[in-house]
Design a protein around this motif. Structure first.
Motif, PDB file in Angstrom:
ATOM      1  N   THR A  87      64.605 -42.798  75.507  1.00  9.43           N
ATOM      2  CA  THR A  87      65.882 -42.478  76.142  1.00  9.43           C
ATOM      3  C   THR A  87      66.153 -40.987  75.968  1.00  9.43           C
ATOM      4  O   THR A  87      65.676 -40.365  75.023  1.00  9.43           O
ATOM      5  CB  THR A  87      67.027 -43.284  75.522  1.00  9.43           C
ATOM      6  N   TYR A 114      72.899 -46.216  76.437  1.00 11.20           N
ATOM      7  CA  TYR A 114      71.929 -45.612  75.523  1.00 11.20           C
ATOM      8  C   TYR A 114      71.960 -44.086  75.536  1.00 11.20           C
ATOM      9  O   TYR A 114      71.556 -43.452  74.562  1.00 11.20           O
ATOM     10  CB  TYR A 114      70.526 -46.137  75.844  1.00 11.20           C
ATOM     11  N   ARG A 115      72.447 -43.484  76.601  1.00 18.74           N
ATOM     12  CA  ARG A 115      72.525 -42.015  76.628  1.00 18.74           C
ATOM     13  C   ARG A 115      73.688 -41.486  75.786  1.00 18.74           C
ATOM     14  O   ARG A 115      73.812 -40.277  75.615  1.00 18.74           O
ATOM     15  CB  ARG A 115      72.644 -41.505  78.065  1.00 18.74           C
ATOM     16  N   TYR A 141      61.437 -47.376  84.390  1.00 21.45           N
ATOM     17  CA  TYR A 141      62.853 -47.218  84.046  1.00 21.45           C
ATOM     18  C   TYR A 141      63.762 -47.960  85.020  1.00 21.45           C
ATOM     19  O   TYR A 141      64.819 -48.466  84.633  1.00 21.45           O
ATOM     20  CB  TYR A 141      63.221 -45.733  83.990  1.00 21.45           C
ATOM     21  N   ILE A 150      70.175 -44.359  80.689  1.00 24.87           N
ATOM     22  CA  ILE A 150      68.910 -44.282  79.951  1.00 24.87           C
ATOM     23  C   ILE A 150      68.370 -42.858  79.839  1.00 24.87           C
ATOM     24  O   ILE A 150      68.125 -42.360  78.746  1.00 24.87           O
ATOM     25  CB  ILE A 150      67.818 -45.159  80.608  1.00 24.87           C
ATOM     26  N   THR A 151      68.174 -42.181  80.967  1.00 22.85           N
ATOM     27  CA  THR A 151      67.543 -40.867  80.931  1.00 22.85           C
ATOM     28  C   THR A 151      67.879 -40.103  82.196  1.00 22.85           C
ATOM     29  O   THR A 151      68.496 -40.653  83.120  1.00 22.85           O
ATOM     30  CB  THR A 151      66.013 -41.011  80.779  1.00 22.85           C
TER      31      THR A 151
END
Length: 891
Positions: free
Chosen positions: A875, A798-799, A650, A636-637
């Motif tokens: 993201t 998602y990254r 998150y 994600i992040t």
């Protein structure tokens, strides 16, 4: 029949462990002494005791001081006075209510109440008895749960000793009673003092998380000694119902209705009764009458004239029930429940049995062989294959005797709201009270039910232990036999697996300790008392090894984490979910943080901090954080940029994504039969595997799993030349789906689409491939149809993508009774949009949703008048994804 409840206020005091039951008179002499008060004059502080006293009562002095002495005084009751206690209830609750200890689950308070295990606890009650009660033939003291080591003294006379929290106490006490005032004394201990020395059996369940490795000797909830996901909270008490019952004549003491066969709208059923008659040396003419009712109408009545002998008698009748209304699991049909009543009349006295709710349904565990010589593991209800969606149920509270009925209802109904069809009752916990099984039957939640043994070898070389094991198996199988939610009895949690997999040759025990219980006592009890409920000796089980992935049910920890050939290549590799050949995953889970209101609640005014003592005490230890942070960072992040508040969000999203990934992977397999997450609920507030926390608050992950478990579900996966689409319809209605499949980029531009009409039968599953093309680094394949949520092929990486800035907005808000209907939308692909009010405990019909370009979504905000705010969880693309985006002109 006369019943006298002993629930209510009792007197309670703590004594040193050497004040045994035979010294009850000296305890009673203090009955009128000044009550214990939460002040130092009324207490002895552990650290004030001389070293020899600490060693005598609390172990080695140095260890005792470390464990018991905290920054605030740790105290135990002095030698004078009593406190009040509510029964049913436990010692810990009474101490909290009297201000002697703080609530154990706030801050780090669990450390401050460990001393409770080292005292004996004396409950005292005075009550009045009438001559009418004593005129009954049999007068019994019935206590549903005694935890744990109990001595019962009535009017100065020893009545019985009891050492099993899983088997009710019942004893004829008529000879001890008197008309007028009577006094009942119950001495309890936690049981930890009984088997303290190390031994070869307890060695194999030794744990750094537990305060007593000898737990295997005590028939009480094993998790109370501490587990890898909960702190030890040793307690003892008198649980559930406690009453004196007097009766004359005959009464039904156990009953069930078995569904033998379904034939069109009719059902062949069989009534079973166990009847007790008083007067052991004479027979008696008895009339047994019984009935089934539903929707206020009588469906069947039965009557038998019996000649009963003293003690236990049996009766049965097999009949055809016309136009039977069937019971189905949640989502598969209605949960029709019949009211089952019975009564006996003997010697002119009629005794009514407590009414029961029963379901007409057949149940089968299908272990049929497949062409590759492996076997299925399907549950079939009413001949229909059921995909078991759900989670592992653990006790609702480490102080488990204080759980109110309403909490059971909330937890079961929330499971149903998340589209569950099954709970697995984990073997380190407890058999729950009747209300739990009633709620599961009402809401359509099947039970894969362990007997309460877990992660250790059990001393079946001791006759005393086998005696308790047999009593317990007999009692619980008989008690739970009539519930339609009961799907399978399993002998224990992971003990067969532990013998085959956990201990290599040099340290493997000489034999499989526990086999006399799991492989002989328990299957016999199931066969006697609930023969239509399947039995497995353990969970997991089947195959050449207990946790063989291609057979039976699987606890997938070893597949994903321990076996170097098949484990995750990184945290978390999603393709591993697709590779696992499991038929039925009955344990696997992911960590996820709680909602902020919960974290603040147990911090109790202290500051929340990643490295704070309270934060770590409630489950945020290094191994857990490395898993959570690694997953956020991969999917994600950049987790290093997160503060406490964003970490909670998150972490919840990441947990939800992973649960959805596993659920969809299992549901799209042709042999997939079940996905039960570890775990559904929690016994104390911690960062853990659950989707509902200890305070009954939905975590972020709740909504992801609810969507993944929808009865009507589309799943789409990228495949060579296009995509594989799975269409699931678990509902009892056939449907026609006008399916649209295609490609869409993140800005909403669509490519080629395919239209397909799909006829979906009730309770069915189908899968097909469609030819699609599109640049998946900048978009996704999708599948949508009316009545289904849109599905996309992105999965949780998602990254790997660069998404356009979201313009998500609230389009419309309207009131609907006590609820709000909030419509939201975005013009670009938005992975995570969520609504939030000032109270994060508010329920939503859906939340943390994906918004597709131009597609509106309406969310119901339940029992809320505050207009929520729409948030987007952004993201952060990886460096590789950002570099790739610079070399093209997609945007």
């Amino acid at each position: 029949m006369h019943k006298l409840s002993l629930a209510g206020e009792w007197k309670l005091r703590g004594e040193f462990m050497d004040v045994t039951a035979d010294r009850f008179t000296e305890v009673l002499r203090k009955l009128d002494a000044e009550p214990v008060r939460p002040t130092l004059p009324g207490f002895l502080r552990v650290e004030d005791l001389p070293p020899e006293a600490r060693a005598k009562f609390f172990g080695e002095p140095e260890t005792a001081f470390t464990v018991y002495a905290d920054k605030s005084p740790n105290a135990f009751p002095s030698k004078t006075g009593y406190i009040s206690a509510t029964v049913p209830g436990d010692v810990t609750s009474a101490l909290v209510q009297n201000g002697i200890i703080e609530e154990p689950f706030l801050k780090t308070n669990t450390k401050k109440s460990l001393w409770i295990r080292d005292l004996s606890w004396w409950f005292i009650k005075e009550f009045e008895v009438s001559q009418a009660l004593l005129d009954e033939d049999i007068v019994r003291l019935n206590i549903e749960m005694l935890d744990f080591n109990a001595d019962i003294i009535l009017n100065g006379m020893p009545v019985a000793h009891h050492e099993n929290a899983f088997c009710a106490f019942s004893e004829d006490i008529k000879r001890f009673l008197q008309v007028g005032t009577n006094q009942l004394v119950i001495r309890l201990t936690s049981g930890m003092e009984l088997h303290y020395p190390k031994d070869s059996v307890a060695y194999y369940c030794a744990s750094n998380n537990a305060i007593c490795d000898q737990r295997v000797y005590t028939r009480k909830p094993q998790f109370t000694y501490g587990w890898d996901w909960c702190q030890p909270v040793p307690t003892c008490g008198i649980g559930r119902s406690i009453e004196i019952e007097g009766f004359t004549g005959a009464k039904v003491v156990a009953s069930r209705v078995d569904t033998l066969k379904l034939d069109g709208d009719d059902a062949e059923i069989e009534f079973h009764f166990e009847i007790e008659k008083t007067n052991m040396v004479q027979s008696a003419e008895t009339v047994l009458e019984y009935a089934l009712e539903i929707d206020g109408k009588t469906a069947y009545t039965g009557r038998q004239e019996l000649l009963l002998v003293g003690g236990i008698n049996y009766a049965s009748e097999r009949v055809t029930l016309k136009n039977a209304k069937l019971w189905w699991p949640n989502g598969y049909g209605k949960q029709n429940l019949y009211t089952f009543t019975a009564r006996c009349t003997a010697r002119g006295v009629t005794n009514e049995a407590k009414p029961k709710k029963i379901g007409i349904r057949t149940l089968e565990l299908d272990l049929s062989k497949l062409p590759d010589n492996t076997r299925n593991f399907f549950f079939k209800v009413n001949g229909t294959r059921i995909f078991c969606k759900g989670g592992n149920w653990v006790p609702t509270d480490s102080i488990y005797l204080r759980t109110p009925d309403e909490s059971y209802k909330t937890l079961v109904s929330e499971g149903a709201a998340a589209n569950f069809t099954m709970f697995r009752m984990w073997g380190g916990g407890t058999y729950e009270p009747d209300c739990f099984y009633e709620y599961c039957s009402e809401y359509g939640i099947l039970l894969m039910h362990d007997f309460m043994y877990a992660c250790g070898f059990y001393p079946d070389h001791l006759d005393s232990f086998l005696f308790e094991a047999e009593r317990e198996a007999e009692y619980q199988t008989k008690r739970l036999a009539h519930y339609p939610c009961m799907a399978v009895w399993t002998g224990n949690n992971e003990i067969s697996e532990s013998y085959t997999d956990w201990f290599p040759a040099p340290i493997k025990p000489a034999r499989f300790y526990g086999e006399k219980v799991f492989n002989y006592i328990q299957p016999r009890a199931v066969h006697r008392n609930s023969p239509l409920i399947p039995y497995m000796p353990s969970s997991p089980y089947f195959g050449e090894r207990a946790n063989l992935t291609e057979e039976g049910d699987v606890h997938a920890w070893s597949y994903f984490g321990r076996d170097p050939k098949t484990k995750f290549k990184f945290v978390y590799e999603l393709e591993a979910f697709d590779r696992i050949p499991a038929r039925f995953s009955s344990e696997y889970g992911f960590f996820g943080a709680q909602m902020e209101s919960t974290v603040r609640r147990y911090h109790d005014g202290e500051e929340m901090a990643f490295d704070g003592e309270i934060w770590k005490h409630h489950g945020e230890f290094e191994r857990k954080r490395s898993n959570i942070d690694g997953a956020i960072n991969r999917h994600i992040t950049d987790f290093s940029t997160l503060d406490v508040h964003s970490y909670l969000t998150y972490s919840g999203i990441m947990q939800g994504l992973l649960y959805a990934e596993l659920a969809e992977a299992m549901r799209q397999k042709p042999y997939g039969a079940g996905d039960l997450i570890w775990m559904y609920n929690d016994c104390w507030p911690e960062t853990g595997w659950t989707i509902i926390d200890y305070y009954l608050t939905r975590k972020v992950s709740f909504y992801f799993l609810k969507r993944a478990f929808q009865p009507k579900k589309l799943i789409i996966r990228k495949a060579e030349g296009g995509a594989v689409v799975t269409v699931i319809n678990e509902t009892p209605e056939a449907l026609t789906a006008e399916l649209t499949c295609g490609y869409m980029d993140f800005a909403g531009k669509t490519g080629d689409t395919v239209q397909k009409t799909v006829e979906v039968a009730p309770h069915s599953w189908q899968q097909f491939t469609v030819e699609l093309s599109g640049e998946l680094s900048h978009g996704f394949f999708f599948a949508k149809a009316e009545g289904f949520d849109t599905a996309d092929s992105l999965r949780a990486y998602y990254r790997d993508y660069v998404f356009p800035k979201s313009d998500a907005k609230i389009e419309h808000v309207e009131s609907d009774g006590d609820d709000l209907l909030v419509t939201i939308s975005a013009s670009v692909y938005t992975p995570f949009a969520y609504l939030m009010t000032s109270d994060d405990r508010v329920h939503y019909s859906d939340n943390y949703v994906t918004l597709y370009p131009g597609e509106k979504k309406t969310i119901r905000v339940e029992n809320c008048t505050e207009t929520p705010v729409l948030h987007v969880a952004e993201t952060m693309p990886s460096e590789e994804a950002q570099k790739a985006s610079y070399t093209d002109s997609w945007f």
